[in-house]
Design an enzyme around this catalytic site. Structure first.
Site, PDB file in Angstrom:
ATOM      1  N   CYS A   2       0.128   2.420  -5.833  1.00 57.18           N
ATOM      2  CA  CYS A   2       0.982   3.329  -6.001  1.00 57.18           C
ATOM      3  C   CYS A   2       0.316   4.387  -6.763  1.00 57.18           C
ATOM      4  O   CYS A   2      -0.973   4.568  -7.018  1.00 57.18           O
ATOM      5  CB  CYS A   2       2.041   3.247  -6.791  1.00 57.18           C
ATOM      6  SG  CYS A   2       2.950   1.502  -6.453  1.00 57.18           S
ATOM      7  N   ARG A  27      -2.003   6.830  -1.575  1.00 59.03           N
ATOM      8  CA  ARG A  27      -2.144   5.683  -2.067  1.00 59.03           C
ATOM      9  C   ARG A  27      -0.665   4.634  -1.793  1.00 59.03           C
ATOM     10  O   ARG A  27      -0.903   3.300  -2.333  1.00 59.03           O
ATOM     11  CB  ARG A  27      -2.033   5.860  -3.935  1.00 59.03           C
ATOM     12  CG  ARG A  27      -3.218   6.529  -4.211  1.00 59.03           C
ATOM     13  CD  ARG A  27      -3.299   6.891  -5.778  1.00 59.03           C
ATOM     14  NE  ARG A  27      -3.128   5.506  -6.372  1.00 59.03           N
ATOM     15  CZ  ARG A  27      -4.212   4.899  -6.802  1.00 59.03           C
ATOM     16  NH1 ARG A  27      -5.496   5.694  -6.460  1.00 59.03           N
ATOM     17  NH2 ARG A  27      -4.361   3.828  -7.466  1.00 59.03           N
ATOM     18  N   TRP A  74       4.033   1.846  -2.878  1.00 63.20           N
ATOM     19  CA  TRP A  74       3.306   0.948  -2.013  1.00 63.20           C
ATOM     20  C   TRP A  74       3.817  -0.334  -2.341  1.00 63.20           C
ATOM     21  O   TRP A  74       3.247  -1.131  -3.235  1.00 63.20           O
ATOM     22  CB  TRP A  74       1.721   0.997  -1.617  1.00 63.20           C
ATOM     23  CG  TRP A  74       1.313   0.073  -0.587  1.00 63.20           C
ATOM     24  CD1 TRP A  74       1.302   0.391   0.706  1.00 63.20           C
ATOM     25  CD2 TRP A  74       0.612  -1.341  -0.399  1.00 63.20           C
ATOM     26  NE1 TRP A  74       0.740  -0.471   1.456  1.00 63.20           N
ATOM     27  CE2 TRP A  74       0.319  -1.681   0.890  1.00 63.20           C
ATOM     28  CE3 TRP A  74       0.323  -1.918  -1.542  1.00 63.20           C
ATOM     29  CZ2 TRP A  74      -0.420  -2.775   0.914  1.00 63.20           C
ATOM     30  CZ3 TRP A  74      -0.023  -3.170  -1.307  1.00 63.20           C
ATOM     31  CH2 TRP A  74      -0.711  -3.652  -0.070  1.00 63.20           C
ATOM     32  N   ASN A 100       1.788   1.284 -11.514  1.00 64.31           N
ATOM     33  CA  ASN A 100       0.847   1.085 -10.509  1.00 64.31           C
ATOM     34  C   ASN A 100       0.293  -0.292 -10.849  1.00 64.31           C
ATOM     35  O   ASN A 100      -0.299  -0.239 -12.043  1.00 64.31           O
ATOM     36  CB  ASN A 100      -0.202   2.174 -10.295  1.00 64.31           C
ATOM     37  CG  ASN A 100      -1.095   1.625  -9.584  1.00 64.31           C
ATOM     38  OD1 ASN A 100      -0.917   1.134  -8.271  1.00 64.31           O
ATOM     39  ND2 ASN A 100      -2.508   2.013  -9.660  1.00 64.31           N
ATOM     40  N   GLY A 101       0.220  -1.313 -10.009  1.00 63.13           N
ATOM     41  CA  GLY A 101      -0.393  -2.423 -10.081  1.00 63.13           C
ATOM     42  C   GLY A 101       0.464  -3.716 -10.036  1.00 63.13           C
ATOM     43  O   GLY A 101       1.477  -3.412  -9.244  1.00 63.13           O
ATOM     44  N   GLU A 483     -16.516  -2.629  12.904  1.00 63.58           N
ATOM     45  CA  GLU A 483     -15.818  -1.418  12.570  1.00 63.58           C
ATOM     46  C   GLU A 483     -14.946  -0.416  13.391  1.00 63.58           C
ATOM     47  O   GLU A 483     -13.998  -0.246  13.208  1.00 63.58           O
ATOM     48  CB  GLU A 483     -17.335  -0.519  11.638  1.00 63.58           C
ATOM     49  CG  GLU A 483     -16.583   0.841  11.251  1.00 63.58           C
ATOM     50  CD  GLU A 483     -15.357   0.631  10.124  1.00 63.58           C
ATOM     51  OE1 GLU A 483     -15.235  -0.593   9.653  1.00 63.58           O
ATOM     52  OE2 GLU A 483     -14.801   1.435   9.669  1.00 63.58           O
ATOM     53  N   LYS A 487     -11.031   0.078  13.401  1.00 65.16           N
ATOM     54  CA  LYS A 487     -10.457   1.471  13.439  1.00 65.16           C
ATOM     55  C   LYS A 487      -9.293   1.509  14.516  1.00 65.16           C
ATOM     56  O   LYS A 487      -8.405   2.109  14.120  1.00 65.16           O
ATOM     57  CB  LYS A 487     -11.556   2.516  13.613  1.00 65.16           C
ATOM     58  CG  LYS A 487     -12.620   2.994  12.636  1.00 65.16           C
ATOM     59  CD  LYS A 487     -11.935   3.588  11.449  1.00 65.16           C
ATOM     60  CE  LYS A 487     -11.475   2.569  10.266  1.00 65.16           C
ATOM     61  NZ  LYS A 487     -12.504   2.511   9.247  1.00 65.16           N
ATOM     62  N   GLU A 490      -6.001  -0.694  13.171  1.00 67.49           N
ATOM     63  CA  GLU A 490      -5.622   0.280  11.874  1.00 67.49           C
ATOM     64  C   GLU A 490      -4.617   1.472  12.351  1.00 67.49           C
ATOM     65  O   GLU A 490      -3.563   1.632  12.028  1.00 67.49           O
ATOM     66  CB  GLU A 490      -6.709   0.749  10.900  1.00 67.49           C
ATOM     67  CG  GLU A 490      -7.118  -0.159  10.001  1.00 67.49           C
ATOM     68  CD  GLU A 490      -8.263   0.567   9.019  1.00 67.49           C
ATOM     69  OE1 GLU A 490      -8.183   0.388   7.970  1.00 67.49           O
ATOM     70  OE2 GLU A 490      -8.904   1.202   9.702  1.00 67.49           O
ATOM     71  N   HIS A 506     -18.638 -18.078  24.452  1.00 65.73           N
ATOM     72  CA  HIS A 506     -17.973 -19.369  23.740  1.00 65.73           C
ATOM     73  C   HIS A 506     -16.617 -19.179  23.416  1.00 65.73           C
ATOM     74  O   HIS A 506     -16.274 -19.905  22.728  1.00 65.73           O
ATOM     75  CB  HIS A 506     -18.862 -19.608  22.425  1.00 65.73           C
ATOM     76  CG  HIS A 506     -20.253 -19.773  22.643  1.00 65.73           C
ATOM     77  ND1 HIS A 506     -20.894 -20.946  23.386  1.00 65.73           N
ATOM     78  CD2 HIS A 506     -21.465 -18.978  22.452  1.00 65.73           C
ATOM     79  CE1 HIS A 506     -22.243 -20.798  23.319  1.00 65.73           C
ATOM     80  NE2 HIS A 506     -22.389 -19.359  22.919  1.00 65.73           N
ATOM     81  N   LYS A 605      -4.477   3.527   0.855  1.00 60.05           N
ATOM     82  CA  LYS A 605      -5.990   3.760   0.622  1.00 60.05           C
ATOM     83  C   LYS A 605      -6.471   2.888  -0.195  1.00 60.05           C
ATOM     84  O   LYS A 605      -7.907   2.714  -0.264  1.00 60.05           O
ATOM     85  CB  LYS A 605      -6.044   5.059   0.264  1.00 60.05           C
ATOM     86  CG  LYS A 605      -7.436   5.800   0.229  1.00 60.05           C
ATOM     87  CD  LYS A 605      -7.948   5.958   1.554  1.00 60.05           C
ATOM     88  CE  LYS A 605      -9.335   6.460   1.867  1.00 60.05           C
ATOM     89  NZ  LYS A 605     -10.094   6.217   2.962  1.00 60.05           N
TER      90      LYS A 605
END
Ligand code: F6R
Length: 610
Positions: A2, A27, A74, A100-101, A483, A487, A490, A506, A605
């Site tokens: 957060c 965040r 978050w 936060n945490g 990557e 993207k 996401e 395969h 983030k």
């Protein structure tokens, strides 16, 4: 995970806190709130959803109070709701906290507090902190914050205020960020510098277990036992504009276009006039580099893909075996590593919980640890033996772009440096690579100036209705394919798989049918012909090929349905250019679908939870 900010000063703080939250929204953004002390009373505000919702009701709080705390959330424990939004208060309504945490033992703390008669109004782990402070308070908020801290397990930062001492804010941290901003007649606490960067650039990074107490005129730092600690202030010279969109429609698009500058900044002063490489801060003697028996790279997400690029480069150039591990898996292994192992932890934020845990495990098993990160003062920099900074500047878009390119560059530089020291490449070879590296920012500048982004947009629009994408690559094209797929997932939410092209037969080839779009990283490489055989296999199933190819490749144009051209460069450096059209492809696909690119759903983030 957060964002928190606290302000105490001479000015009305409501709007200062809100603007601070705006800078921290990356965040987390599922709910928000603030608590201001005015005339000895709390004024509290909570809202669900992003900050626009909080802004709509901000007028409900008067703008008279000059101290307060605020939070953008978050969710970890407890769904996004007004009840679960911070700040949380105690039973008496005299204490408010933002956190936060994660408080890992919150269940047992909650049970204990409940048994003592405390009543909870949210489902969060954070609320226990307000009650622990209430329980311990005997006239000193600082002491009560410490008493709570001593009972809590997990990793967290929290800030507390009380109407009993309405002129101070107390903050403390454990393995998650907390930064102090020094102003004139005002001071700040926050999760990250941008929260108060418009007001001050003089900052202090408290260590784990240090308690910071700010008033309008003072900043004091203490150990948990109450001994004063001298404040070591740092000046940050980031450009405030850098935290704004600078004319682009989103941060992500701006950050994609900033990549030439980020690369140039990350290269600056690292290549000498003779073409040799000097990397400050590694804290690795040449003897240690020569003696290396193994490199272990730990990282998550995009940073893991940069780690894969590092594997190819370190093995080919420096002739050292490399393992690349997803940090969340590695941290629970029983690795066979020792003093001649170098662990390289890659993390743009330097705060990712799993990567930090993997670093700690590697270190406890005897390895030296080197952090590759973008954030000065981050936790990774404090725990590593050495640091290699990427210099991407602040990245606000949740989907990593410019930090990825600079991470790729950092591992390439590291590999060249090791090769130089170990004598596995000649001076001439190293010089040839460094000369080519120096050209890349210019090549990408030219790429953007030539209107390539608009061409990618046209192609992306064409395929934006697809139900599924497959991304393929071989050798150094594989991390790029992985990557590119990440993207797409996401920000466009279109299911996308990425595979080593040779592995496709395969299994994943079964997914293909007439018209399935397949993105292929087909830049110049010694495995190009092998890759083309795979492309033929795909085409034979009626799939459509969108190829990322080096300019001047005539052969691909006849084979692919669409080509996303990139500047020609050495094949070892191609991942630096090949990812750019895939970032743009994902961006414009998401845009065509009307998605909120800078704030993809369910993501944040900085991932400070396990
Ligand atoms: C993807 C993305 C994430 C991060 C991952 C690790 O766009 O940003 O996958 O790469 O959460 O974050 P850092 O690099 O901060 O450790």
């Amino acid at each position: 995970m957060c964002g928190i900010i606290g302000y105490v000063g001479a000015r009305p703080c409501r709007d200062i806190l809100f603007q601070g939250l705006r800078k921290l929204e990356y965040r987390g953004y599922d709910s928000a709130g603030l608590s201001i002390i005015r005339d000895g009373q709390f004024e509290l505000l909570h809202s669900v959803g992003n900050l626009d919702n909080l802004e709509e009701i901000l007028h409900r709080v008067g703008n008279g109070g000059t101290m307060g705390i605020a939070h953008t959330r978050w969710a970890t424990h407890g769904r996004p709701s007004t009840e679960n939004a911070h700040p949380h208060t105690d039973c008496t309504g005299r204490f408010a906290i933002v956190l936060n945490g994660i408080v890992e033992n919150y269940m047992s703390l909650r049970a204990m507090l409940r048994a003592e008669g405390h009543e909870f109004t949210s489902e969060t782990d954070a609320e226990v902190v307000a009650h622990l402070i209430e329980r311990a308070y005997a006239g000193s908020l600082r002491d009560a914050v410490v008493a709570a801290y001593r009972q809590m397990e997990g990793h967290f930062t929290y800030c507390a205020i009380t109407t009993d001492e309405p002129d101070l804010i107390v903050g403390v941290r454990k393995e998650t960020p907390l930064v102090v901003g020094l102003g004139k007649d005002e001071n700040f606490l926050a999760s990250a510098i941008p929260a108060f960067m418009a007001e001050t650039r003089t900052v202090l990074f408290p260590e784990d277990g240090q308690v910071v107490v700010i008033t309008r005129d003072t900043v004091e730092l203490y150990t948990l036992d109450g001994d004063p600690v001298p404040c070591e202030w740092t000046h940050v010279d980031w450009d405030e504009e850098a935290a704004e969109k600078g004319g682009y429609e989103t941060f992500m698009l701006k950050e994609i276009h900033e990549q030439p500058t980020s690369l140039a900044d990350t290269l600056a002063e690292r290549i000498g006039p003779d073409g040799g490489i000097s990397l400050d801060g590694l804290e690795l003697a040449p003897e240690a580099i020569k003696a290396l028996k193994q490199v272990l790279i730990v990282a998550c997400g995009t940073s893991y893909h940069a780690g894969l690029v590092g594997k190819y480069a370190l093995e080919r150039w420096a002739r050292v075996p490399v393992e690349v591990e997803v940090a969340s898996e590695f941290r629970y292994r029983d690795p066979v590593i020792g003093e001649d192992t170098l662990c390289i932890a890659i993390s743009q934020s330097g705060e990712t919980a799993d990567t930090l845990a993997a670093m700690r495990l590697a270190r406890s098993a005897g390895a030296r640890v080197l952090a590759v990160t973008n954030i000065v003062g981050s936790q990774a920099t404090r725990e590593a033996d050495g640091v290699l900074f990427t210099r991407a500047g602040l990245e606000i878009g949740v989907a990593a772009t410019k930090t990825f390119l600079t991470q790729e560059l950092a591992v390439l530089l590291l590999a060249l440096n090791f090769a130089e020291v170990r004598g596995t490449l000649s001076e001439e070879q190293v010089r040839a690579y460094t000369e080519e590296l120096r050209r890349i920012p210019g090549l990408l500048d030219h790429y953007f100036a030539s209107g390539a982004a608009a061409e990618v947009e046209d192609v992306a629009r064409k395929y934006s209705g697809s139900r599924f994408f497959l991304c393929l690559g071989r050798n150094l094209g594989l991390p790029v394919a992985l990557e590119g797929a990440l993207k797409l997932k996401e920000i466009s939410y279109i299911p996308t798989d990425a595979y080593a092209a040779g592995e496709m037969k395969h299994g994943p080839i079964a997914l293909l049918e007439e018209g399935s779009p397949v993105l292929v990283v087909a830049t110049d490489s010694f495995v190009y012909d092998k890759l083309i055989s795979n492309v033929q296999e795909v085409k034979a199933r009626g799939a459509l090929i969108i190829a990322v190819a080096s300019e001047g490749n005539e052969n691909i144009a006849g084979m692919a349905d669409d080509v996303l051209w990139v500047p020609k460069t050495d094949e070892m450096l191609a991942p630096l250019v090949a990812i750019v059209p895939l970032q743009l492809f994902a961006y414009y696909t998401a845009k065509a679908k009307g998605e909120k690119v800078d704030q993809p759903r369910n993501l944040a983030k900085t991932v400070t939870v396990e």
